[in-house]
Design a protein around this motif. Structure first.
Motif, short mmCIF file in Angstrom:
data_model
loop_
_atom_site.label_atom_id
_atom_site.label_comp_id
_atom_site.label_asym_id
_atom_site.label_seq_id
_atom_site.Cartn_x
_atom_site.Cartn_y
_atom_site.Cartn_z
N LYS A 45 -1.69 1.91 -13.45
CA LYS A 45 -1.91 3.17 -13.11
C LYS A 45 -0.60 4.05 -13.39
O LYS A 45 -0.08 4.90 -12.47
CB LYS A 45 -2.09 3.07 -11.57
N SER A 353 0.47 -1.91 -6.41
CA SER A 353 -0.18 -0.82 -5.55
C SER A 353 0.64 -0.52 -4.37
O SER A 353 0.40 0.48 -3.52
CB SER A 353 -1.60 -1.28 -5.24
N ASN A 373 -1.57 6.08 -6.91
CA ASN A 373 -2.20 5.47 -6.10
C ASN A 373 -3.30 6.09 -5.32
O ASN A 373 -3.20 7.39 -5.21
CB ASN A 373 -1.19 4.71 -4.69
#
Length: 375
Positions: A45, A353, A373
């Motif tokens: 991410k 995360s 996130n």
């Protein structure tokens, strides 16, 4: 500019050399088998990580697990994206916005109701949304089983509006295959199931452009990918204790760790207390059913060397209890208050995360790579 000694713990440390080696290893295997990767970016991410998955600053193709990821990577020039979570109708306006912005975002579904909702929305909104049918190859997740008549029915609904893109599956059962032969068998079963479904669709007069499979274990242990158009994998970029327990990688291949500080001791219990609880490490206990239970993480010195048999045995929100694993004959190390340690994660996706980004040694400097996130 950052100094490791000045950073407040807990923070997430990323070793770029290990990450690079992990990326290169799987890419070389896919090159040998002649099938392109569509990396799953749900683990990283981060644009700073994902850029390194593609040569010459390429922009995909990628897989995402949230529409927030899709928005984020679209903003950075990625236009070929698969959203690999079953679509719900309320998310279709966000999908349409991405398409109008020049992004080809494929959605995933496994029911007539979803297919009808996607087609109806596309007609009403004057947008084409390509869709993949999710196939369940091993009973581990969502999807339709091979031979289910609904597969052809759904494909026809989509194809009437030219929205059928192909099939997708995830061999989640490979996470229960510690030995090499079992992982190889899982990879072949995944491939064979995908090929049978795609052939059945073509026999029914339906195109099946995309035949997508993938998990980190099966990607590494596949020996033949005939009939497959792409492979998806994500955690391979960082690796973690679950993958090490499955013998997909070694402990030394794990590229991320949570840096924590010793904040106390309980000599009566043989405990060392740190400031990394489940808010930093996550609640994931993915190694609990493996041959070696690693608790909430393996504890290492700051140079990355694991302390013998030292694990995070339990956590509360902001406390980590470090002790020797049960039955160990090792000696508890003398770690004074203020000592920094590194904790290897059970599940890289879940642990990452918990943080806003990665602290990354870059030559003689430290840099921060942010991540996105949320949903």
């Amino acid at each position: 500019m950052m100094n490791l000694a000045e950073l407040t713990t807990p923070y997430l440390l990323l070793e770029p050399e290990k990450m690079r080696a992990n990326i290169d290893r799987l890419q070389a295997h896919m090159d040998t088998l002649g099938v392109p990767l569509r990396p799953h970016v749900k683990t990283a991410k981060s644009i700073d990580v994902v850029r390194r998955l593609f040569p010459a600053q390429g922009t995909g193709p990628i897989t995402v697990s949230t529409l927030k990821e899709a928005d984020y990577f679209a903003e950075h020039g990625f236009t070929d994206i698969t959203y690999a979570v079953g679509i719900s109708p309320d998310k279709l306006p966000r999908v349409a916005r991405l398409h109008r912005g020049g992004v080809c975002l494929r959605v995933l579904l496994d029911s007539v109701a979803q297919a009808e909702a996607v087609v109806a929305f596309a007609k009403r909104d004057h947008v084409s949304i390509p869709a993949l049918i999710e196939i369940d190859c091993d009973g581990e997740r969502a999807g339709l089983r091979e031979g289910d008549a609904k597969i052809v029915e759904i494909a026809r609904i989509l194809q009437e509006n030219k929205q059928f893109s192909g099939i997708l599956m995830h061999a989640g059962g490979s996470y229960h295959c510690p030995d090499k032969a079992a992982k190889e068998a899982a990879a072949e079963h995944e491939r064979a199931t995908a090929v049978k479904v795609s052939e059945a669709l073509r026999d029914a007069g339906l195109p099946c452009e995309t035949v997508s499979v993938g998990s980190t274990p099966t990607a590494h242990f596949a020996k033949d990918l005939t009939g497959i158009t792409e492979v998806r994998a994500g955690v391979y970029v960082f690796q973690d204790l679950v993958m090490a327990g499955l013998h997909v990688c070694q402990l030394d291949d794990i590229a991320i760790s949570v840096v924590a500080t010793v904040i106390g001791h309980r000599p009566d219990k043989g405990w060392i207390m740190t400031d990394a609880g489940w808010m930093a490490l996550s609640r994931d206990r993915g190694t609990a059913n493996q041959e070696v239970d690693q608790g909430y993480g393996v504890v290492c010195a700051m140079d990355g060397t694991p302390y013998p048999d030292l694990i995070v045995s339990s956590t509360s929100q902001e406390h980590g209890v470090v002790e020797l694993r049960k039955g160990s004959k090792s000696k508890l190390p003398q770690l004074e208050v203020g000592t920094k340690v590194r904790i290897l994660p059970n599940h890289a996706c879940a642990t990452a995360s918990q943080f806003d980004g990665y602290v990354v040694p870059d030559q003689n400097e430290l840099v921060f790579w942010p991540r996105v996130n949320g949903w």
